[in-house]
Design a protein around this motif. Sequence first.
Motif, short mmCIF file in Angstrom:
data_model
loop_
_atom_site.label_atom_id
_atom_site.label_comp_id
_atom_site.label_asym_id
_atom_site.label_seq_id
_atom_site.Cartn_x
_atom_site.Cartn_y
_atom_site.Cartn_z
N LYS A 1 0.65 -1.36 -0.20
CA LYS A 1 0.00 0.07 0.07
C LYS A 1 0.76 1.38 -0.02
O LYS A 1 0.54 2.21 -0.78
CB LYS A 1 -1.02 -0.09 1.18
N ASP A 2 1.89 1.23 1.00
CA ASP A 2 2.76 2.20 0.82
C ASP A 2 3.52 2.79 -0.37
O ASP A 2 3.63 3.68 -1.02
CB ASP A 2 3.87 2.34 2.09
N ILE A 3 3.98 1.48 -1.07
CA ILE A 3 4.65 1.67 -2.47
C ILE A 3 3.74 2.45 -3.52
O ILE A 3 3.89 2.99 -4.23
CB ILE A 3 5.12 0.45 -2.79
N ASN A 4 2.37 1.61 -3.50
CA ASN A 4 1.58 1.99 -4.28
C ASN A 4 1.26 3.67 -4.12
O ASN A 4 1.00 4.52 -5.24
CB ASN A 4 0.15 1.51 -4.05
N VAL A 5 1.07 4.19 -3.04
CA VAL A 5 0.80 5.37 -2.77
C VAL A 5 1.97 6.37 -3.53
O VAL A 5 1.70 7.32 -4.30
CB VAL A 5 0.64 6.03 -1.38
N LEU B 1 3.90 5.19 -5.83
CA LEU B 1 3.89 5.10 -7.19
C LEU B 1 3.12 6.15 -7.76
O LEU B 1 3.41 6.63 -8.97
CB LEU B 1 3.55 3.55 -7.61
N HIS B 2 1.99 6.28 -7.20
CA HIS B 2 0.89 7.23 -7.88
C HIS B 2 1.32 8.55 -7.93
O HIS B 2 1.04 9.47 -8.53
CB HIS B 2 -0.53 7.02 -7.07
N GLN B 3 2.21 9.05 -7.08
CA GLN B 3 2.92 10.45 -6.87
C GLN B 3 3.96 10.54 -7.70
O GLN B 3 4.38 11.73 -7.93
CB GLN B 3 3.32 10.79 -5.56
N ALA B 4 4.67 9.47 -8.44
CA ALA B 4 5.95 9.47 -9.20
C ALA B 4 5.51 10.16 -10.61
O ALA B 4 4.60 10.11 -11.17
CB ALA B 4 6.56 8.21 -9.25
#
Length: 72
Positions: free
Chosen positions: A12-16, A18-21
């Motif tokens: 979940k933390d990685i996904n957040v 990734l969406h900001q990258a």
Amino acid sequence: MKPAHEREQLIKDINVLLHQAYDSTLDEIHALLKRIDDVDDEEDLKAIKEAREDIRINGTESWDEIQSTLSS
């Protein structure tokens, strides 16, 4: 290996993130993950080849031989 709940939270933390990258960052992350996967595949293949070579050199034991050794 991490417990399931820790693993889920990490994803979940990685996904957040990734969406900001930026797109370029996503491309770099994708390339890095593919290289990691390729290295893992190479290591797996190397281990298989080494195991086969060990069996070729040292032979194998049948299940009956292993059982008799364990029961002795």
